[in-house]
Design a protein around this motif. Structure first.
Motif, PDB file in Angstrom:
ATOM      1  N   TYR A 105       0.835  -1.201   0.000  1.00 13.67           N
ATOM      2  CA  TYR A 105       0.000   0.000   0.000  1.00 13.67           C
ATOM      3  C   TYR A 105       0.871   1.252   0.000  1.00 13.67           C
ATOM      4  O   TYR A 105       0.452   2.300  -0.491  1.00 13.67           O
ATOM      5  N   GLU A 106       2.078   1.141   0.529  1.00 12.01           N
ATOM      6  CA  GLU A 106       2.994   2.272   0.518  1.00 12.01           C
ATOM      7  C   GLU A 106       3.267   2.739  -0.912  1.00 12.01           C
ATOM      8  O   GLU A 106       3.347   3.939  -1.187  1.00 12.01           O
ATOM      9  N   GLY A 107       3.389   1.799  -1.843  1.00 14.98           N
ATOM     10  CA  GLY A 107       3.609   2.154  -3.242  1.00 14.98           C
ATOM     11  C   GLY A 107       2.443   2.944  -3.814  1.00 14.98           C
ATOM     12  O   GLY A 107       2.628   3.871  -4.609  1.00 14.98           O
ATOM     13  N   VAL A 108       1.244   2.587  -3.410  1.00 12.09           N
ATOM     14  CA  VAL A 108       0.050   3.308  -3.862  1.00 12.09           C
ATOM     15  C   VAL A 108       0.086   4.736  -3.346  1.00 12.09           C
ATOM     16  O   VAL A 108      -0.175   5.692  -4.091  1.00 12.09           O
ATOM     17  N   ILE A 109       0.399   4.900  -2.063  1.00 11.97           N
ATOM     18  CA  ILE A 109       0.443   6.227  -1.446  1.00 11.97           C
ATOM     19  C   ILE A 109       1.461   7.116  -2.147  1.00 11.97           C
ATOM     20  O   ILE A 109       1.191   8.277  -2.466  1.00 11.97           O
ATOM     21  N   ARG A 110       2.640   6.582  -2.406  1.00 16.42           N
ATOM     22  CA  ARG A 110       3.681   7.364  -3.086  1.00 16.42           C
ATOM     23  C   ARG A 110       3.223   7.801  -4.477  1.00 16.42           C
ATOM     24  O   ARG A 110       3.420   8.948  -4.886  1.00 16.42           O
ATOM     25  N   ALA A 111       2.620   6.889  -5.217  1.00 16.52           N
ATOM     26  CA  ALA A 111       2.162   7.203  -6.576  1.00 16.52           C
ATOM     27  C   ALA A 111       1.065   8.255  -6.550  1.00 16.52           C
ATOM     28  O   ALA A 111       1.024   9.156  -7.397  1.00 16.52           O
ATOM     29  N   MET A 112       0.160   8.164  -5.580  1.00 20.10           N
ATOM     30  CA  MET A 112      -0.918   9.140  -5.472  1.00 20.10           C
ATOM     31  C   MET A 112      -0.379  10.532  -5.180  1.00 20.10           C
ATOM     32  O   MET A 112      -0.840  11.527  -5.749  1.00 20.10           O
ATOM     33  N   ILE A 113       0.596  10.614  -4.278  1.00 22.34           N
ATOM     34  CA  ILE A 113       1.171  11.915  -3.933  1.00 22.34           C
ATOM     35  C   ILE A 113       1.833  12.558  -5.155  1.00 22.34           C
ATOM     36  O   ILE A 113       1.601  13.736  -5.465  1.00 22.34           O
ATOM     37  N   GLU A 114       2.648  11.802  -5.866  1.00 23.80           N
ATOM     38  CA  GLU A 114       3.329  12.342  -7.049  1.00 23.80           C
ATOM     39  C   GLU A 114       2.331  12.766  -8.120  1.00 23.80           C
ATOM     40  O   GLU A 114       2.485  13.804  -8.767  1.00 23.80           O
ATOM     41  N   ASN A 115       1.282  11.951  -8.301  1.00 22.54           N
ATOM     42  CA  ASN A 115       0.273  12.246  -9.309  1.00 22.54           C
ATOM     43  C   ASN A 115      -0.463  13.536  -8.996  1.00 22.54           C
ATOM     44  O   ASN A 115      -0.697  14.375  -9.867  1.00 22.54           O
ATOM     45  N   ARG A 209       7.316  14.549   2.953  1.00 23.45           N
ATOM     46  CA  ARG A 209       6.676  13.477   2.197  1.00 23.45           C
ATOM     47  C   ARG A 209       6.840  12.133   2.908  1.00 23.45           C
ATOM     48  O   ARG A 209       5.878  11.372   3.045  1.00 23.45           O
ATOM     49  N   GLU A 210       8.054  11.854   3.367  1.00 22.17           N
ATOM     50  CA  GLU A 210       8.308  10.583   4.039  1.00 22.17           C
ATOM     51  C   GLU A 210       7.526  10.478   5.345  1.00 22.17           C
ATOM     52  O   GLU A 210       7.008   9.412   5.689  1.00 22.17           O
ATOM     53  N   GLU A 211       7.449  11.577   6.087  1.00 20.66           N
ATOM     54  CA  GLU A 211       6.695  11.566   7.335  1.00 20.66           C
ATOM     55  C   GLU A 211       5.206  11.378   7.079  1.00 20.66           C
ATOM     56  O   GLU A 211       4.495  10.730   7.858  1.00 20.66           O
ATOM     57  N   THR A 212       4.710  11.953   5.998  1.00 16.64           N
ATOM     58  CA  THR A 212       3.300  11.783   5.643  1.00 16.64           C
ATOM     59  C   THR A 212       2.996  10.329   5.338  1.00 16.64           C
ATOM     60  O   THR A 212       1.997   9.762   5.808  1.00 16.64           O
ATOM     61  N   ILE A 213       3.866   9.714   4.552  1.00 15.98           N
ATOM     62  CA  ILE A 213       3.674   8.301   4.201  1.00 15.98           C
ATOM     63  C   ILE A 213       3.760   7.424   5.451  1.00 15.98           C
ATOM     64  O   ILE A 213       2.931   6.536   5.668  1.00 15.98           O
ATOM     65  N   ALA A 214       4.749   7.696   6.308  1.00 15.81           N
ATOM     66  CA  ALA A 214       4.920   6.909   7.528  1.00 15.81           C
ATOM     67  C   ALA A 214       3.716   7.071   8.452  1.00 15.81           C
ATOM     68  O   ALA A 214       3.277   6.107   9.094  1.00 15.81           O
ATOM     69  N   PHE A 215       3.172   8.277   8.513  1.00 17.44           N
ATOM     70  CA  PHE A 215       2.000   8.549   9.356  1.00 17.44           C
ATOM     71  C   PHE A 215       0.805   7.724   8.903  1.00 17.44           C
ATOM     72  O   PHE A 215       0.091   7.120   9.726  1.00 17.44           O
ATOM     73  N   ILE A 216       0.578   7.673   7.595  1.00 20.57           N
ATOM     74  CA  ILE A 216      -0.544   6.887   7.059  1.00 20.57           C
ATOM     75  C   ILE A 216      -0.335   5.417   7.352  1.00 20.57           C
ATOM     76  O   ILE A 216      -1.254   4.709   7.816  1.00 20.57           O
ATOM     77  N   MET A 217       0.868   4.925   7.095  1.00 24.75           N
ATOM     78  CA  MET A 217       1.148   3.507   7.287  1.00 24.75           C
ATOM     79  C   MET A 217       0.998   3.093   8.747  1.00 24.75           C
ATOM     80  O   MET A 217       0.416   2.037   9.055  1.00 24.75           O
ATOM     81  N   ARG A 218       1.536   3.910   9.655  1.00 30.19           N
ATOM     82  CA  ARG A 218       1.398   3.587  11.079  1.00 30.19           C
ATOM     83  C   ARG A 218      -0.061   3.623  11.509  1.00 30.19           C
ATOM     84  O   ARG A 218      -0.508   2.764  12.273  1.00 30.19           O
ATOM     85  N   GLY A 219      -0.798   4.620  11.014  1.00 32.64           N
ATOM     86  CA  GLY A 219      -2.204   4.740  11.381  1.00 32.64           C
ATOM     87  C   GLY A 219      -3.037   3.561  10.924  1.00 32.64           C
ATOM     88  O   GLY A 219      -4.036   3.203  11.556  1.00 32.64           O
ATOM     89  N   LEU A 220      -2.636   2.949   9.816  1.00 26.83           N
ATOM     90  CA  LEU A 220      -3.356   1.798   9.286  1.00 26.83           C
ATOM     91  C   LEU A 220      -2.795   0.487   9.807  1.00 26.83           C
ATOM     92  O   LEU A 220      -3.206  -0.595   9.383  1.00 26.83           O
ATOM     93  N   GLY A 221      -1.817   0.593  10.722  1.00 28.42           N
ATOM     94  CA  GLY A 221      -1.254  -0.611  11.301  1.00 28.42           C
ATOM     95  C   GLY A 221      -0.415  -1.412  10.349  1.00 28.42           C
ATOM     96  O   GLY A 221      -0.354  -2.641  10.426  1.00 28.42           O
ATOM     97  N   ILE A 222       0.247  -0.715   9.417  1.00 27.62           N
ATOM     98  CA  ILE A 222       1.078  -1.385   8.413  1.00 27.62           C
ATOM     99  C   ILE A 222       2.523  -0.987   8.655  1.00 27.62           C
ATOM    100  O   ILE A 222       2.854   0.200   8.695  1.00 27.62           O
ATOM    101  N   SER A 223       3.381  -1.935   8.793  1.00 31.30           N
ATOM    102  CA  SER A 223       4.800  -1.635   8.976  1.00 31.30           C
ATOM    103  C   SER A 223       5.434  -1.377   7.629  1.00 31.30           C
ATOM    104  O   SER A 223       5.170  -2.098   6.660  1.00 31.30           O
ATOM    105  N   LYS A 224       6.280  -0.335   7.572  1.00 33.17           N
ATOM    106  CA  LYS A 224       6.954   0.016   6.305  1.00 33.17           C
ATOM    107  C   LYS A 224       8.058  -0.977   6.003  1.00 33.17           C
ATOM    108  O   LYS A 224       8.667  -1.529   6.902  1.00 33.17           O
TER     109      LYS A 224
END
Length: 224
Positions: A105-115, A209-224
């Motif tokens: 899901y991290e890959g999705v988040i990164r692609a969405m941000i760039e898009n 950007r990295e902190e934003t991605i990490a925040f989403i991942m932690r909030g969803l209980g997903i380890s990076k």
């Protein structure tokens, strides 16, 4: 694409009807372009038809021959923009994001941000009008929900469901995951666009950007 080319693209699209035949006069086109510029700069409430007319090089009465009120002028810009431009552009941009094969899901988040950063950079004026005016006009909210939000959310929900089925994401309602992800991403993108790009801004974009991605991942209980 520079700002003038982007504005010209918007104007040409807005001038066309469903058959692709231009139906506006040259004066209407000037009024439309001037209204976009003034609404983006000053907001709907802070704009006047006299200023729009002056910038378009027409008499104020000319505006009211084509649009009954200033609100009609706003709707003539924003409603078609969402129906014909925003929705297709958003979905076209998201298609490449959502149709790709991601391992996480991290890959999705990164692609969405760039898009989204690329999209906002190209269409800043129209998007500024949307952000400023949608909260205050029920008609625009209806257009946005029907033509943009519903289509985007449906696509994202399917993607989230796929990750949940693989056991790669916390067991929350898919709409909750989408809402939390989008609100966080758009918060980052909006602050980056309207603050981070200022010359006097203290902004480390790579870190934000990295902190934003990490925040989403932690909030969803997903380890990076």
């Amino acid at each position: 694409m520079n700002g003038n080319e982007t504005m010209e693209q918007w104007i040409q699209e807005l001038l066309r009807n469903d058959n692709g035949v231009e139906k506006m006069t040259e004066k209407q086109a000037k009024i439309l372009q001037s209204a976009i510029e003034v609404f983006a700069e000053k907001g709907f409430a802070g704009s006047s038809t006299s200023e729009i007319a002056q910038r378009a090089g027409v008499a104020e009465g000319t505006i009211f021959r084509h649009y009954k009120t200033k609100k009609d002028l706003l709707l003539s810009i924003v409603a078609p923009a969402m129906t014909k431009l925003i929705a297709p552009f958003v979905l076209r941009g998201f298609n490449s994001v959502l149709d790709a094969d991601y391992e996480s899901y991290e890959g999705v988040i990164r692609a969405m941000i760039e898009n989204r950063i690329e999209f906002i950079t190209k269409h800043r004026n129209i998007l500024r009008i949307l952000m400023q005016e949608i909260p205050f006009h029920p008609e625009l909210q209806e257009h946005f929900q029907r033509d943009v939000l519903a289509k985007v959310l449906t696509r994202l929900q399917k993607l989230v469901t796929q990750f949940q089925a693989k056991g790669q994401m916390v067991d929350l309602p898919s709409m909750t995951v989408v809402r939390l992800s989008i609100s966080t991403i758009m918060g980052y993108v909006a602050v980056r666009t309207f603050y981070g790009e200022r010359k006097d801004a203290v902004w480390d974009d790579a870190r934000e950007r990295e902190e934003t991605i990490a925040f989403i991942m932690r909030g969803l209980g997903i380890s990076k």
